[in-house]
Design a protein around this motif. Structure first.
Motif, short mmCIF file in Angstrom:
data_model
loop_
_atom_site.label_atom_id
_atom_site.label_comp_id
_atom_site.label_asym_id
_atom_site.label_seq_id
_atom_site.Cartn_x
_atom_site.Cartn_y
_atom_site.Cartn_z
N ARG A 64 49.95 48.22 48.55
CA ARG A 64 48.66 47.95 49.18
C ARG A 64 47.88 47.16 48.54
O ARG A 64 47.93 46.81 47.30
N ILE A 65 46.95 46.36 49.24
CA ILE A 65 46.14 45.24 48.93
C ILE A 65 44.90 45.17 49.68
O ILE A 65 44.67 45.75 50.50
N THR A 66 44.13 44.45 48.85
CA THR A 66 42.85 43.98 49.73
C THR A 66 42.59 42.48 49.68
O THR A 66 43.40 41.72 48.80
N ILE A 67 42.17 41.85 50.69
CA ILE A 67 41.99 40.44 50.71
C ILE A 67 40.40 40.12 51.17
O ILE A 67 39.98 40.81 51.97
N GLU A 68 40.00 39.17 50.53
CA GLU A 68 38.61 38.99 50.94
C GLU A 68 38.28 37.57 50.89
O GLU A 68 39.21 36.66 50.28
N GLY A 69 37.48 37.16 51.50
CA GLY A 69 37.23 35.59 51.78
C GLY A 69 35.73 35.19 51.43
O GLY A 69 34.80 36.22 51.17
N SER A 70 35.45 33.92 50.81
CA SER A 70 34.15 33.73 50.41
C SER A 70 34.24 31.83 50.72
O SER A 70 34.95 31.25 50.86
N ASN A 71 32.82 31.70 50.88
CA ASN A 71 32.67 30.26 51.29
C ASN A 71 31.52 29.80 49.98
O ASN A 71 30.97 28.63 50.39
N GLU A 72 31.54 30.50 49.12
CA GLU A 72 30.81 29.99 47.66
C GLU A 72 31.88 28.94 47.10
O GLU A 72 32.98 28.98 47.55
N SER A 73 31.20 28.66 46.02
CA SER A 73 32.01 27.75 45.31
C SER A 73 31.83 27.94 43.73
O SER A 73 30.60 28.35 43.33
N GLY A 74 32.60 27.21 42.88
CA GLY A 74 32.47 27.22 41.52
C GLY A 74 32.36 28.49 40.74
O GLY A 74 32.93 29.68 41.11
N SER B 132 29.44 39.90 45.24
CA SER B 132 28.62 39.90 46.45
C SER B 132 28.88 38.33 47.16
O SER B 132 28.64 38.58 48.43
N SER B 133 29.69 37.44 46.77
CA SER B 133 30.33 36.22 47.44
C SER B 133 31.51 36.62 48.38
O SER B 133 31.51 35.97 49.02
N TRP B 134 32.03 37.70 48.07
CA TRP B 134 33.49 38.00 48.68
C TRP B 134 33.31 39.14 50.00
O TRP B 134 32.34 40.05 49.88
N ASN B 135 33.70 38.75 50.86
CA ASN B 135 33.63 39.48 52.31
C ASN B 135 35.23 40.22 52.57
O ASN B 135 36.08 39.52 52.72
N LEU B 136 35.27 41.39 52.61
CA LEU B 136 36.49 42.20 52.68
C LEU B 136 36.82 41.84 54.21
O LEU B 136 36.54 41.81 55.40
N ILE B 137 38.37 41.46 54.41
CA ILE B 137 38.98 40.93 55.73
C ILE B 137 40.15 41.83 56.00
O ILE B 137 40.63 41.82 56.97
N TYR B 138 40.69 42.36 54.81
CA TYR B 138 42.03 43.15 54.97
C TYR B 138 42.23 44.27 53.96
O TYR B 138 41.89 44.01 52.93
N ASN B 139 42.58 45.40 54.47
CA ASN B 139 42.68 46.55 53.46
C ASN B 139 44.09 47.35 53.99
O ASN B 139 43.85 48.03 55.04
N GLY B 140 45.24 46.98 53.50
CA GLY B 140 46.55 47.49 54.15
C GLY B 140 47.58 47.24 52.96
O GLY B 140 47.45 47.05 52.06
N THR B 141 48.84 47.28 53.73
CA THR B 141 50.18 47.15 53.12
C THR B 141 50.55 45.78 53.04
O THR B 141 49.89 45.10 53.37
N THR B 142 51.30 45.55 52.00
CA THR B 142 51.98 44.59 51.53
C THR B 142 53.06 43.90 52.54
O THR B 142 53.47 42.91 52.55
N GLY B 143 53.45 45.14 53.41
CA GLY B 143 54.89 44.81 54.20
C GLY B 143 56.11 45.35 53.49
O GLY B 143 57.13 44.99 54.36
N PHE B 144 56.13 45.57 52.34
CA PHE B 144 57.46 46.01 51.53
C PHE B 144 57.93 47.23 52.14
O PHE B 144 57.16 48.20 52.67
N SER B 145 59.10 47.45 52.74
CA SER B 145 59.71 48.49 52.94
C SER B 145 59.98 49.63 52.05
O SER B 145 59.86 49.30 50.59
N SER B 146 60.72 50.60 52.24
CA SER B 146 61.00 51.71 51.31
C SER B 146 62.00 51.13 50.28
O SER B 146 62.00 51.40 49.11
N TYR B 147 62.95 50.29 50.93
CA TYR B 147 64.09 49.97 50.03
C TYR B 147 63.90 48.35 50.07
O TYR B 147 63.96 47.88 51.28
N ARG B 148 63.86 47.85 48.95
CA ARG B 148 63.36 46.45 48.91
C ARG B 148 64.42 45.59 47.99
O ARG B 148 64.79 45.69 46.93
#
Length: 387
Positions: free
Chosen positions: A310-320, A327-343
């Motif tokens: 599982r992972i989170t992904i955030e986006g930002s339009n700040e720099s440097g 506080s510069s990051w906005n959460l856009i995804y909180n879910g799975t990596t897509g890996f199956s039980s056997y990999r």
């Protein structure tokens, strides 16, 4: 010649009328009585079943919805099966195909309803308001879910439904090109009216482009969670380190033969469920402002135990240096990596699409869970998709 009358009595022949067979008459009435009793018994049974199952709701495809009452609320059940003849939706230029069934959902009493799959397949659920749009799934998507908990591979969706709204429940699968049985249980303040939709909604996920180049500058982090400040990870061995030959830049170099490995809060000498968690990376896209709505993870060369789940992904339009601030990051995804039980090793798995319509220049990926205890977390590639 003696003509005297012969006094001898002529015998009388008597022809009796045939008598009715009394035993046959009894049998006839007995049979008729038995048939009548049987009919009455059958009618009584049917009446009992109708009364006891008056809450059964017929479906267009000869299925039926059963309802019952529990202490938590009224339960409504909808059984179904996905097969290789079910409708399919397509992801990423017709590479990944997922079978699905679309079910119209309405309620007469507004309130919180919970939809749980009690079936056998690894299911994935989506709830839309009105109709899901074939091009822009994010337009009407309300909520989606993969697993109700870490011990289950079936989805569970909880949402506040309004009595004056029509909803669409999409039942699909976690892995592409798979199918099986599902059984939806709805729980809430009233009966849920389910009706199968016999229309093909087409592609429920938009085609997308790769957002990463081969020369992205990638920064590693550890002990970092969504919404919090970055803590920089550095090359080396021990807490907050990664091997110099297995650096963050390997995660975005477009080679599955390299990998990014991070120890996180561990030294690398212990096997623990927390090792490698809350690590990850961030980068500023060389292509500039882009809308990301898909991510794909690829396994590394060894140790399945290190695979992130599982992972989170955030986006930002700040720099440097401003990108260090949480506080510069906005959460856009909180879910799975897509890996199956056997990999398989050094293999890219299904793209995880999510709803994000906001373009960002920078993105941050953090690992929140892994499959088993190990000394670290690792992956060979992370690919961004969007437009």
């Amino acid at each position: 010649m003696d003509c005297s009358t012969d006094s001898t009595e002529i015998p009388t022949i008597t022809i009796d009328k045939p008598k009715k067979n009394v035993s046959q008459k009894k049998i006839f009435f007995l049979v008729m009585g038995t048939v009548a009793c049987a009919v009455m018994i059958i009618l009584a049974i049917v009446l009992y079943l109708v009364i006891s199952r008056k809450d059964a709701i017929p479906l267009a495809n000869n299925l039926s919805i059963r309802t019952s009452t529990s202490v938590e609320g009224i339960l409504t059940y909808y059984p179904g099966t996905l097969t290789n003849t079910s409708y399919k939706y397509v992801q990423l230029s017709y590479v990944y195909r997922y079978y699905y069934e679309a079910i119209q959902v309405t309620v007469s009493i507004s309130g919180v309803y919970t939809f749980t799959d009690l079936g056998t397949m690894d299911s994935y659920g989506y709830l839309y308001k009105n109709d899901p749009q074939p091009i822009d799934t994010c337009g009407n998507l309300l909520i989606e879910n993969d697993d109700m908990n870490e011990d289950s591979t079936q989805f569970q969706i909880q949402y506040t439904l309004q009595s004056d709204m029509v909803y669409i429940l999409i039942v699909s699968t976690y892995d592409a090109e798979t199918f099986g049985e599902f059984r939806i249980r709805a729980m809430g303040p009233d009966i849920v009216d389910f009706h199968r939709i016999n229309d093909d909604y087409g592609p429920l996920a938009s085609d997308s482009l790769s957002l990463l180049s081969n020369n992205e500058v990638v920064y590693g982090v550890f002990n970092t969670i969504a919404g919090n400040d970055n803590i920089a990870a550095t090359a080396g061995s021990g807490i907050g380190k990664y091997p110099s030959a297995e650096s963050p830049s390997n995660a975005c170099d477009n080679y599955q033969t390299t990998k990014y490995l991070s120890f996180g809060p561990c030294t690398g000498q212990t096997l623990d469920g927390s090792c490698g968690l809350n690590t990850g990376f961030y980068l500023t896209l060389t292509r500039g402002l882009s809308t990301m709505f898909g991510v794909q993870f690829c396994t590394a060369n060894d140790w399945q135990q290190r695979d992130p789940s599982r992972i989170t992904i955030e986006g930002s339009n700040e720099s440097g240096d401003d990108l260090i601030r949480g506080s510069s990051w906005n959460l856009i995804y909180n879910g799975t990596t897509g890996f199956s039980s056997y990999r398989e090793r050094q293999t890219c798995y299904s793209i995880q699409y999510f709803c994000n319509s906001i373009p960002y220049t920078s993105y941050r990926v953090l690992i929140t869970a892994k499959f088993e205890s190990s000394n670290s977390v690792q992956y060979s590639e992370v690919k961004f998709y969007g437009k």
